[in-house]
Design an enzyme around this catalytic site. Sequence first.
Site, PDB file in Angstrom:
ATOM      1  N   ASP A  41      -4.448  -0.875  -1.518  1.00  0.00           N
ATOM      2  CA  ASP A  41      -3.276  -1.546  -0.962  1.00  0.00           C
ATOM      3  C   ASP A  41      -3.714  -2.073   0.407  1.00  0.00           C
ATOM      4  O   ASP A  41      -4.273  -1.326   1.212  1.00  0.00           O
ATOM      5  CB  ASP A  41      -2.132  -0.537  -0.816  1.00  0.00           C
ATOM      6  N   HIS A  98       3.136  -1.150 -11.515  1.00  0.00           N
ATOM      7  CA  HIS A  98       2.020  -0.575 -10.768  1.00  0.00           C
ATOM      8  C   HIS A  98       2.344   0.846 -10.322  1.00  0.00           C
ATOM      9  O   HIS A  98       3.494   1.206 -10.145  1.00  0.00           O
ATOM     10  CB  HIS A  98       1.623  -1.438  -9.571  1.00  0.00           C
ATOM     11  N   HIS A 108       1.396   3.683  -7.396  1.00  0.00           N
ATOM     12  CA  HIS A 108       0.825   3.947  -6.076  1.00  0.00           C
ATOM     13  C   HIS A 108       0.175   5.331  -6.120  1.00  0.00           C
ATOM     14  O   HIS A 108       0.825   6.305  -6.529  1.00  0.00           O
ATOM     15  CB  HIS A 108       1.919   3.985  -5.000  1.00  0.00           C
TER      16      HIS A 108
END
Length: 129
Positions: free
Chosen positions: A28, A92, A94
């Site tokens: 990220d 997605h 994390h």
Amino acid sequence: MSVFERIISGEIPAHKIAENNDYLAFLDVSPLVMGHVLVIPKQPEDYIFDINDESYAGLWLFAKSISKAIKSAFPCKKVGVAVVGLEVPHAHIHLVPMNAVSDMNFSKEKLKPSADELASAAQKIRSFL
């Protein structure tokens, strides 16, 4: 086309951690903590629970292998997992190295690491795969 589809196609560069025919893991660029990785299916699907069962299971197994490398590269109590899915219309996961619950607070100010810091973090994680 979502930002993740543009990363998959190579149109937007990313600090890739691992990739196969179906999934991609990359850092990220605005992490909660250093070592924050996003894991995505290459097949675009907005909502994670709309992914077909085989791909869904594969995504989580892929994420599991990445989490072990994150934990080795960024020693922490656990690698936290979150599926928020509101920022980008592409499912997605994390993966966030965490030592405290506050490490997973998505409303706090994100880090702004340099490209060199991100490249170093990615290499560190890849070294444990």
